[in-house]
Design an enzyme around this catalytic site. Structure first.
Site, short mmCIF file in Angstrom:
data_model
loop_
_atom_site.label_atom_id
_atom_site.label_comp_id
_atom_site.label_asym_id
_atom_site.label_seq_id
_atom_site.Cartn_x
_atom_site.Cartn_y
_atom_site.Cartn_z
N ARG A 113 8.60 -0.10 53.57
CA ARG A 113 9.50 -0.92 54.38
C ARG A 113 8.71 -2.04 55.08
NH1 ARG A 113 11.68 -0.36 59.45
NH2 ARG A 113 13.72 -1.36 59.65
N ASP A 139 28.52 -5.97 62.89
CA ASP A 139 28.64 -4.60 63.41
C ASP A 139 29.78 -4.51 64.43
OD1 ASP A 139 25.45 -3.71 62.70
OD2 ASP A 139 25.86 -5.81 63.15
N ARG A 152 32.93 -4.25 62.55
CA ARG A 152 33.09 -2.88 62.03
C ARG A 152 33.58 -1.96 63.15
NH1 ARG A 152 27.32 -3.19 58.82
NH2 ARG A 152 28.18 -3.83 56.82
N HIS A 212 20.23 -5.27 65.16
CA HIS A 212 21.12 -5.07 64.00
C HIS A 212 20.41 -4.03 63.15
CE1 HIS A 212 23.60 -5.73 60.49
NE2 HIS A 212 22.54 -6.09 59.78
N1 LIG Z 1 22.45 -9.72 58.79
C1 LIG Z 1 23.40 -9.07 58.13
O1 LIG Z 1 24.40 -8.64 58.73
C2 LIG Z 1 23.24 -8.88 56.65
C3 LIG Z 1 24.24 -8.27 55.87
C4 LIG Z 1 24.03 -8.14 54.50
C5 LIG Z 1 22.85 -8.58 53.90
N2 LIG Z 1 21.90 -9.15 54.70
C6 LIG Z 1 20.62 -9.64 54.18
O2 LIG Z 1 20.83 -10.90 53.54
C7 LIG Z 1 19.77 -11.12 52.61
C8 LIG Z 1 20.36 -11.57 51.28
O3 LIG Z 1 21.08 -10.51 50.70
P1 LIG Z 1 21.68 -10.67 49.21
O4 LIG Z 1 22.46 -9.45 48.92
O5 LIG Z 1 22.32 -12.01 49.09
O6 LIG Z 1 20.31 -10.66 48.36
P2 LIG Z 1 20.10 -11.33 46.93
O7 LIG Z 1 18.87 -10.69 46.38
O8 LIG Z 1 21.36 -11.28 46.14
O9 LIG Z 1 19.79 -12.87 47.27
C9 LIG Z 1 18.60 -13.30 47.85
C10 LIG Z 1 18.30 -14.66 47.26
O10 LIG Z 1 17.19 -15.23 47.96
C11 LIG Z 1 16.51 -16.04 47.00
N3 LIG Z 1 15.16 -16.35 47.50
C12 LIG Z 1 14.09 -15.52 47.66
N4 LIG Z 1 13.04 -16.21 48.14
C13 LIG Z 1 13.45 -17.50 48.31
C14 LIG Z 1 12.83 -18.67 48.78
N5 LIG Z 1 11.56 -18.66 49.21
N6 LIG Z 1 13.56 -19.81 48.82
C15 LIG Z 1 14.86 -19.84 48.41
N7 LIG Z 1 15.49 -18.75 47.95
C16 LIG Z 1 14.80 -17.59 47.90
C17 LIG Z 1 16.50 -15.20 45.74
O11 LIG Z 1 16.24 -15.99 44.59
C18 LIG Z 1 17.91 -14.63 45.77
O12 LIG Z 1 18.82 -15.41 45.02
C19 LIG Z 1 18.99 -9.80 52.53
O13 LIG Z 1 17.84 -9.89 53.34
C20 LIG Z 1 19.97 -8.79 53.11
O14 LIG Z 1 19.32 -7.65 53.66
C21 LIG Z 1 22.06 -9.32 56.04
#
Ligand SMILES: NC(=O)c1ccc[n+]([C@@H]2O[C@H](COP(=O)([O-])OP(=O)(O)OC[C@H]3O[C@@H](n4cnc5c(N)ncnc54)[C@H](O)[C@@H]3O)[C@@H](O)[C@H]2O)c1
Length: 322
Positions: free
Chosen positions: A95, A155, A158, A182
């Protein structure tokens, strides 16, 4: 001659990261009608182009909005830049290794956004959102209110949903916030919870929907904490509700609404806490967080908020070590 009655403004949003969350957000944002222009960027060009084509084919049905692919240089005149870029956990990766990797990605994106000359607000969504919001703030060099995290807005939604189900009332009559990290140390701010203006402490004894409401509160709070785990177990990731929560924050910024939302922001002696980003009630407007509302939390809620701050400070300290 220019018509003086027509305002020359563009509500432009740039999204960095065209994965599930970034694309779902673009879809919901286009549907909402609150942005004039949406620019989607990703290091994976094929994905970016595919997502943009899929979205523009819906332009007939969206309210008028420009949608295109771009680069971070497009941030220079954006009112809002949203970071949803991130690496997924690889087999065998710890992690902490993942946090370090995502901190490096978000940090360099934040630097590039600042270099573009952008004058707007930066919203971090990638996880761990509170840690990455802090990293983005420091690496951008921007004033603190302009760098926010989506925090516990999802959250809190939810939480409101679960309370509305339990009490059998319209979710729009339920007002409630989840505060802190979060993540696992987040907590329900029961002292701020009300149903149609009636504080939850007064509402529960008269509601008659359950007899053991103290126990039910614990169960609901735990269910909120476990929500993401359940969805990830079922389908691998979450995207729809977070996309809508992001649109809610976007509306507050693009429309200058002064909405009170539990976004992640830097604390500086607020609630007795400093030097971490976490979610507290914030007034959100066109310049981001304009002020923090120091709501009169109970002693146990202050203890929970302080616990979240300790957890997040430890995470920040661990990523700065080699
Ligand atoms: N804060 C929240 O409430 C919440 C909720 C859901 C998901 N998330 C987070 O959102 C993020 C995205 O989730 P996802 O399901 O879309 O993931 P995903 O893997 O589908 O998309 C991530 C994207 O980031 C791109 N990427 C990686 N490095 C990059 C860079 N340097 N420049 C530009 N693009 C880059 C990848 O190519 C990919 O398309 C994750 O970190 C996830 O944990 C946050």
């Amino acid at each position: 001659m220019k018509n003086k009655n027509i305002q020359n403004f563009s509500r432009k949003v740039v999204v960095v990261g065209a994965g599930a969350v970034g694309a779902t957000y673009c879809y919901a944002l286009a549907q909402s009608g609150i942005a004039d222009e949406i620019v989607l960027t990703d290091k994976n060009e094929d994905l970016m182009k595919g997502q943009v084509l899929d979205l523009v084919h819906g332009q007939t049905f969206f309210p008028t909005v420009g949608i295109r692919s771009g680069t971070i240089a497009d941030c220079h005149d954006a009112q809002l830049v949203v970071i949803t870029a991130g690496a997924a956990q690889k087999p065998g990766e710890t992690r902490l290794e993942l946090i370090k990797k995502n901190a490096a990605i978000t940090g360099s994106i934040a630097e590039e956004i600042a270099k573009s000359g952008c004058n707007g607000v930066m919203m971090v969504v990638s996880n761990p959102v509170d840690v990455l919001t802090y990293v983005a703030l420091k690496r951008s060099g921007w004033e603190k209110g302009r760098v926010i995290g989506s925090g516990t807005v999802l959250d809190s939604s939810r939480f409101r949903h679960l309370l509305s189900q339990h009490c059998d009332v319209d979710v729009h009559n339920v007002h409630a916030y989840i505060l802190g990290e979060h993540g696992d140390s987040e907590f329900a701010a029961w002292s701020m919870t009300n149903i149609a203006g009636i504080s939850i402490d007064e509402y529960c004894p008269v509601c008659q929907k359950c007899s053991d409401w103290k126990k039910q509160r614990e169960l609901i709070e735990q269910q909120v904490r476990d929500s993401a785990y359940h969805i990830i177990n079922y389908k691998g990731s979450t995207q729809y509700a977070v996309g809508l929560a992001m649109v809610r924050i976007t509306a507050a910024i693009l429309r200058g609404q002064n909405s009170i939302l539990s976004v992640s922001t830097l604390l500086e002696s607020d609630f007795g806490i400093s030097d971490v980003c976490l979610s507290v009630p914030c007034v959100v407007s066109d310049k981001g967080v304009s002020r923090i509302i120091e709501s009169p939390l109970s002693q146990s809620e202050i203890a929970s908020l302080t616990h979240s701050a300790i957890v997040l400070r430890q995470a920040l300290d661990s990523i700065s070590k080699d």
